[in-house]
Write a protein that holds these residues in place. Structure first.
Motif: not given
Lengths: 384, 267
Positions: A358, A361, A375, A378-379, A382, B86, B88-89, B122-126, B128, B131
């Motif tokens: 991941m 920035e 983030r 979450a990473f 995962m 989170t 995301i999960t 399951k979540a593999q990538n995300f 977001m 901002k």
């Protein structure tokens, strides 16, 4: 996990702040100071000339607003901030530097040095953009010799072969001692957190007595190993082991390490120039021409300013295996073109090795800590 | 696990404390029993306590038999949750609970938007965007207010095709653009369609980094799920199948409850 740093760490975490006074004393005792910005700068030359060298890469956003009076807003925070510290005379290390050595690394730094040259005495080394061909090696060798000559002229010293060989030996010892310290985190679980590791790595640059520094690092390594062998476990073995790569980390960007370590991870190794990038290679002490040995070693460093940057891929591979890494998190600074473009190469490479990756920035502000934490968490979630 | 745990059924509450809305679900084992949603007030934790106690009272559940977990932007503020995860999960697991065949989740929240790629359950990538307001519920809310349209009226009057393109992605500049379109006497529902297209474009940019299949569904979660016109515009823009569920807005809280249930039975 213990929240208090062991006493020995204190001398490193305070090194940067205490270094201000140390530096003033050194200057008053007649020593001269060279400020540097990059891992490509051959520190051996300064050590051989009995000069103190100190890193000037800024890690605070304090002077960015001032820097933006002169520099564009859309520029790397490290560059803006470092310039800002010179412009406002707020950094004692910058202030006390008799000369600054910079390189033609990234475009931003290259142009910033022109402006810095209006405030301080700056010597620029022209760094090749390739690493493996004879042309580039010769070019860099010549630049190292030019630096030597400039230093001798500027500070009225003569660097003998004995001086330079001894300096090479000492700097290699520094690298070995810091590498051995970092390698403690190969243990499962690691004996210290990534933040604690960073304090030593980062703080060590502000210890100006090289021999003393080597001793201190060796002692702290020994103590940590002994405690670990005696059964002390300060880090939970269920934390995910993370490798941090990308731009330099320290000060304001410690928030990235905190985000990881507050979310179920522990940073076991840094591939960036705060650590392994500058520690893994030694200068060849057997090479007949010490300046050739220095030039060859430094040119090999794997930074995104080189094209291509294959060494970074090699280093990542070996570190991932040696440190039993569960996932790689990259930190890039806003507007860092070389690292941000290289992200795609790193992603493809790690995907091919099935290593979770991941990229984050960020800049030097503290406004995105919650976003970084979400983030990172979450990473790590995962990673399962 | 001791004997009393085996015989006693456990309840699981998942609370998704978002910046705009606070959602909660009550599960009995792995079955959804009840749900509750309130606006997140000034006192965030109070909103969480509010939904929690409502669910308990309405279903006559003893607090002793419940395990609470939290997610969302305010997940760490909820002191009575035993664990937080989170969004995301949670959105991934919640979405999979609603439809186990999905390949991705698009969540358009009040103040953020995210896309999550799902693989192997399951979540593999995300990705977001937290901002700026572009593409978020806030952007839509601003437009609804300026155009004096109720959310419920979108499906009645807004068409899928629009002759109007909103050029500014920034919500602040887009607002000025909308005002000038109103001044030009453009049809309000046509403008609204343009706004939704703008949101869909942001979604499209976000998921362009994922490798997706034309044969699988993407679940749309978050408050915008309730409009089929919005779903269709997103689907047409991103050119992948987009579905919703009546529980779409609860995907996060469902995920939190399921995750806690799964961890509980593992013990």
């Amino acid at each position: 996990m213990s929240n208090t740093l062991p006493k020995d760490f204190e001398s490193f975490s305070k090194a940067r702040a205490q270094g201000f006074v140390k530096m003033k004393e050194l200057k008053e005792s007649g020593k001269n100071v060279v400020g540097v910005f990059c891992t490509y700068t051959p520190r051996e030359i300064f050590l051989a000339a009995d000069l103190v060298s100190v890193g000037l890469c800024s890690v605070s956003d304090e002077t960015i607003a001032d820097a933006e009076k002169v520099l564009p807003r859309n520029l790397c925070p490290l560059i803006k901030s470092s310039y800002g510290f010179a412009y406002t005379e707020k950094c004692p290390y910058m202030y006390f530097s008799d000369m600054i050595v910079g390189e033609t690394t990234c475009d931003g730094k290259k142009k910033m040095y022109e402006l810095l040259g209006e405030l301080k005495k700056v010597h620029i080394m022209q760094l090749p953009q390739r690493q493996d061909d004879e042309q580039s090696k010769d070019m860099w060798y010549k630049e190292v010799l030019l630096l030597k000559e400039r230093i001798e002229r500027e500070f009225n010293v003569v660097i003998t072969e004995k001086n330079i060989k001894e300096a090479i030996k000492l700097e290699n010892e520094v690298r070995v001692s810091l590498k051995e310290f970092s390698e403690l985190s190969k243990l499962v679980p690691p004996p210290i957190t990534g933040l604690e590791q960073l304090k030593i790595l980062f703080g060590s640059d502000y210890k100006f007595d090289v021999k003393e520094k080597i001793e201190e690092v060796k002692n702290i390594t020994k103590k940590i190993k002994t405690d670990y062998d005696n059964g002390e476990r300060k880090v939970n073995k269920n934390l995910k082991r993370i490798l941090v790569t990308g731009c330099p980390i320290g000060g304001a960007t410690e928030k990235v390490v905190s985000a990881i370590e507050e979310s179920g991870g522990v940073v076991v190794v840094y591939e960036n120039c705060t650590s392994m990038k500058k520690l893994e290679l030694l200068v060849d002490e057997k090479e007949a021409d010490p300046y050739r040995a220095i030039a060859d070693r430094y040119l090999k460093i794997g930074c995104s300013i080189m094209t291509p940057n294959n060494r970074r891929l090699d280093l990542l591979s070996s570190l991932i295996e040696e440190y039993k890494v569960d996932g790689v998190i990259e930190m890039t600074l806003t507007a860092c073109i070389t690292y941000n473009v290289e992200t795609s190469t790193i992603r493809k490479f790690l995907e091919s090795k099935k290593v979770p990756f991941m990229t984050l920035e960020t800049d030097y502000s503290s406004s995105d800590t919650a976003m970084l934490k979400t983030r990172a968490a979450a990473f790590i979630e995962m990673l399962g | 696990m001791n004997m009393s745990d085996i015989t006693e059924s456990k309840y699981f509450v998942g609370i998704d404390l978002g910046s705009t809305m606070c959602k909660a679900v009550l599960f009995l084992e792995n079955n959804l029993v009840d749900k509750e949603i309130v606006k997140t007030g000034y006192n965030h934790v109070a909103s969480a306590r509010d939904v929690f106690s409502t669910l308990l009272k309405r279903n006559n559940v003893d607090e002793k038999n419940i395990i609470v977990s939290s997610t969302g932007y305010g997940r760490e503020l909820i002191d009575f949750a035993s664990k937080s995860y989170t969004e995301i999960t949670c959105h991934s697991l919640g979405a999979l609970h609603l439809d186990s065949s999905i390949q991705a989740v698009i969540d358009i929240g009040g103040q953020d938007m995210k896309a999550i790629k799902i693989e192997d359950g399951k979540a593999q990538n995300f990705i977001m965007n937290d901002k700026c307001a572009a593409g978020t519920g806030r952007f839509l809310a601003m437009a609804l207010e300026k155009l004096e349209i109720q959310f419920e009226d979108i499906d009645k009057h807004v068409e899928i095709e629009s002759s109007i393109k909103i050029n500014n992605t920034c919500a602040v500049f887009a607002e000025s653009e909308i005002i000038s379109l109103i001044a030009q006497n453009k049809n309000r529902y046509d403008i609204m369609s343009g706004v939704i297209h703008s949101i869909a474009l942001k979604v499209s940019q976000m998921i362009s980094k994922f490798e997706l299949s034309k044969d699988k569904n993407i679940l749309l979660t978050g408050g915008l799920y309730a409009s089929d016109i919005i779903r269709q515009i997103i689907e047409n823009t991103i050119k992948y199948r987009v579905i919703t569920s009546k529980y779409s807005q609860f995907a996060g809280s469902i995920g939190a409850a399921i995750l806690t249930y799964n961890n509980h039975i593992k013990k």
